[in-house]
Structure formats: C-alpha cells, structure tokens
Write a protein that holds these residues in place. Structure first.
Motif, PDB file in Angstrom:
ATOM      1  N   GLY A  32      -9.062  53.359  54.307  1.00  0.00           N
ATOM      2  CA  GLY A  32      -7.670  53.629  53.940  1.00  0.00           C
ATOM      3  C   GLY A  32      -7.504  54.999  53.317  1.00  0.00           C
ATOM      4  N   PHE A  33      -8.384  55.334  52.376  1.00  0.00           N
ATOM      5  CA  PHE A  33      -8.311  56.634  51.710  1.00  0.00           C
ATOM      6  C   PHE A  33      -8.550  57.778  52.695  1.00  0.00           C
ATOM      7  N   ILE A  34      -9.597  57.654  53.521  1.00  0.00           N
ATOM      8  CA  ILE A  34      -9.933  58.714  54.480  1.00  0.00           C
ATOM      9  C   ILE A  34      -8.801  58.899  55.485  1.00  0.00           C
ATOM     10  N   THR A  35      -8.248  57.791  55.976  1.00  0.00           N
ATOM     11  CA  THR A  35      -7.160  57.878  56.951  1.00  0.00           C
ATOM     12  C   THR A  35      -5.959  58.608  56.370  1.00  0.00           C
ATOM     13  N   LYS A  36      -5.591  58.263  55.137  1.00  0.00           N
ATOM     14  CA  LYS A  36      -4.460  58.940  54.494  1.00  0.00           C
ATOM     15  C   LYS A  36      -4.757  60.419  54.265  1.00  0.00           C
ATOM     16  N   LYS A 152       8.514  60.734  56.402  1.00  0.00           N
ATOM     17  CA  LYS A 152       7.566  60.921  55.298  1.00  0.00           C
ATOM     18  C   LYS A 152       6.243  61.531  55.764  1.00  0.00           C
ATOM     19  N   MET A 153       6.105  61.746  57.073  1.00  0.00           N
ATOM     20  CA  MET A 153       4.855  62.264  57.609  1.00  0.00           C
ATOM     21  C   MET A 153       4.782  63.782  57.436  1.00  0.00           C
ATOM     22  N   MET A 190     -14.190  63.974  60.088  1.00  0.00           N
ATOM     23  CA  MET A 190     -13.760  62.705  59.507  1.00  0.00           C
ATOM     24  C   MET A 190     -13.079  61.818  60.550  1.00  0.00           C
ATOM     25  N   MET A 191     -12.372  62.432  61.520  1.00  0.00           N
ATOM     26  CA  MET A 191     -11.777  61.654  62.611  1.00  0.00           C
ATOM     27  C   MET A 191     -12.867  60.925  63.394  1.00  0.00           C
ATOM     28  N   LEU A 192     -13.943  61.641  63.706  1.00  0.00           N
ATOM     29  CA  LEU A 192     -15.025  61.052  64.490  1.00  0.00           C
ATOM     30  C   LEU A 192     -15.762  59.964  63.707  1.00  0.00           C
TER      31      LEU A 192
END
Length: 294
Positions: A32-36, A152-153, A190-192
């Motif tokens: 969750g943290f990494i995705t945000k 909000k993006m 981080m995406m990978l």
C-alpha cells in the motif's frame, strides 16, 4: 539481436523476480505504501522528467493518445459482446479486456526497448490515457467516486505541466530538473518489484480459461493496434510502441478493483496471472520482430 533482447527483458525479470521471491521467502512488503509513493510521487516525476528532457512533438504525443482512445473504444465494444456471449457481467470482463499493464510492466519494457530511439514519451502517452480510463472505469465498476478520485491524482497535474513545458519549449531550472530526475529514478524499479510481489500474492483458479483469454486478447489487441496504427498513419516506431503496449498482460489493478467490488475476483486473478506468465513468452518474440524490422 539476442544481446539487445536480453538487455531489454533481463531488468524486467530481475525486478519482478526480486519482488516475487521476497514475498515467497516470507519477508514483509508494504504494498500500500509503495503503491501510493509510486503513484503520487514517482510517476508524476517520471512523466515530467521524461517529457521535458526528451524532444517530443506535441502533435505526435496527442496522436498517440488519440490512437489509444480508439483502441480502448474498440476493445470496449468487443468486451461488451464477449460479456453477452459468455453470459458474464460486463463489470467483470470489461476492465481486463480494456486495460493492459502499461505501468508496472509496460513502462519498464518500453524504457529499455525504445528509450534510445526517443520513443519512450510516446509510451508515456499511452500509459497516461490507459491509467486515466482505468481509474474511471474501475471507479464505476467498484461503486466509488471516480471523478473525485481522478481530480486527486497528482498524475493529472503532472501531465498538464509536462504538456505546457513541451508546448512552450520551457527548460526547467537545473536544481529543479535534477530533483525531479532523482525522484523519478525509483519509479521503474519499484514498479517491477511491486509487480513481482503482486504475482506472488495472487491466488487464481481456472487457469485454462485464464490462458485462453490471455492468448485471445494478445491476438485481438495486437491486430487492432496494427490496424489503427495504419489507419491513423502513425510512423513505424509509434506503431510498434502502440502494439507492444496494448499487448501487455492484464493489469493487476483490474484484480484489485474486482476484489474491492466483490465481482468474481478469483476469475480476474486468473486472467492477470496467466496473461503475465504468457507475456514472458510472447513479449520477447514481439520485441525481436521489431528489432529485426529495424
């Protein structure tokens, strides 16, 4: 050619492999943290960094965005027909048919495959359109407030800033450019890694249907992208990028939205997992065809 292909695919395997085995070995990963962090900081910085530092024609960028919209419209029509034929809810089949993984998988592959040719900004144009459409459709299918979430993006405002920089040929101050480049640097790794974590965490059933859907989607999406590319008169490089991005596996976000809405999440999970596994076979073949054509 094999060395070129290996140079493109090896970082993808390495990054996703780190995330996959990290979770399989029982190590914690704050998804969750990494995705945000990636969505709210890394991706906006990557967009501004890539579009402001690489010469790209605004018309070419908008043409690619238009081609992507046509692709989504065509795939959407096919998905609705498919939902009737298979007697599935359209909310279940529409997102995985429409949305390929242009982010966690698409951008890394395109960066390594096309960055030296100046084509990476065109891949970002596709990613931007697909991401916006995905959050809108995902919002409607999971009964949230899509427009409010969209506004909000930070990606939206990064796009506007990047287009303004391109349109008016504005050069960022060196201190700001270096800061944005630094923050954009963690996005692709981080995406990978997150892709690998997601694959390790997904529990899927009915793999036969998943592989059948994945194979059919690649053929249909690739053929449509080829046709639309020729119809719009896209240059060869742009056509290759459109085809490759549209042939990426089913996006992980489709599974997350299905899980949130309670709409056949295990079925969608099988589509995500099987299409990703299959992509490790057909993507190298597709890229080798592009390299041979060049």
């Amino acid at each position: 050619m094999f060395a070129q292909l290996l140079a493109v695919m090896a970082p993808v395997f390495a990054g996703a492999g780190v995330g996959f085995f990290w979770v399989r070995l029982g190590q914690p990963y704050p998804t969750g943290f990494i995705t945000k962090l990636v969505l709210n900081v890394g991706t906006p910085c990557l967009i501004i960094s890539s579009l402001s530092s690489t010469p790209v024609d605004v018309n070419a960028f908008s043409q690619m965005a238009g081609a992507t919209l046509l692709m989504l419209a065509a795939l959407g029509a096919i998905a609705l027909i498919l939902s009737k034929a298979l007697k599935l809810e359209w909310q279940v089949i529409l997102p995985p048919t429409l949305f390929s993984n242009t982010g966690n998988m698409g951008l890394p592959v395109m960066m390594y495959a096309f960055k030296d040719t100046g084509g990476f900004p065109l891949a970002i144009a596709i990613f931007v359109v697909v991401s916006l459409a995905q959050f809108i459709v995902g919002g409607f299918t999971s009964s949230t407030h899509p427009i409010r979430s969209l506004l909000k993006m930070p990606t939206i405002y990064a796009i506007l800033i990047a287009i303004g920089l391109m349109a008016f040929d504005i050069t960022l101050p060196l201190w700001l450019k270096n800061s944005i480049d630094l923050l954009s640097g963690f996005t692709i790794p981080m995406m990978l890694i997150t892709l690998g974590v997601s694959l390790a965490s997904i529990r899927a059933r009915n793999l036969k249907a998943g592989f059948a859907f994945a194979a059919a989607r690649v053929v249909v999406a690739g053929s449509l992208a080829f046709g639309i590319g020729h119809l719009l008169g896209l240059p060869e490089l742009a056509r290759q990028i459109l085809i490759a991005m549209m042939c990426m596996p089913v996006a992980v976000y489709n599974y997350l939205f299905a899980q949130k809405a309670g709409r056949s999440p295990e079925f969608v999970a099988s589509l995500v997992l099987c299409s990703t596994i299959l992509s490790f076979i057909y993507l190298p073949l597709l890229l080798s065809l592009f390299m041979h054509a060049d």
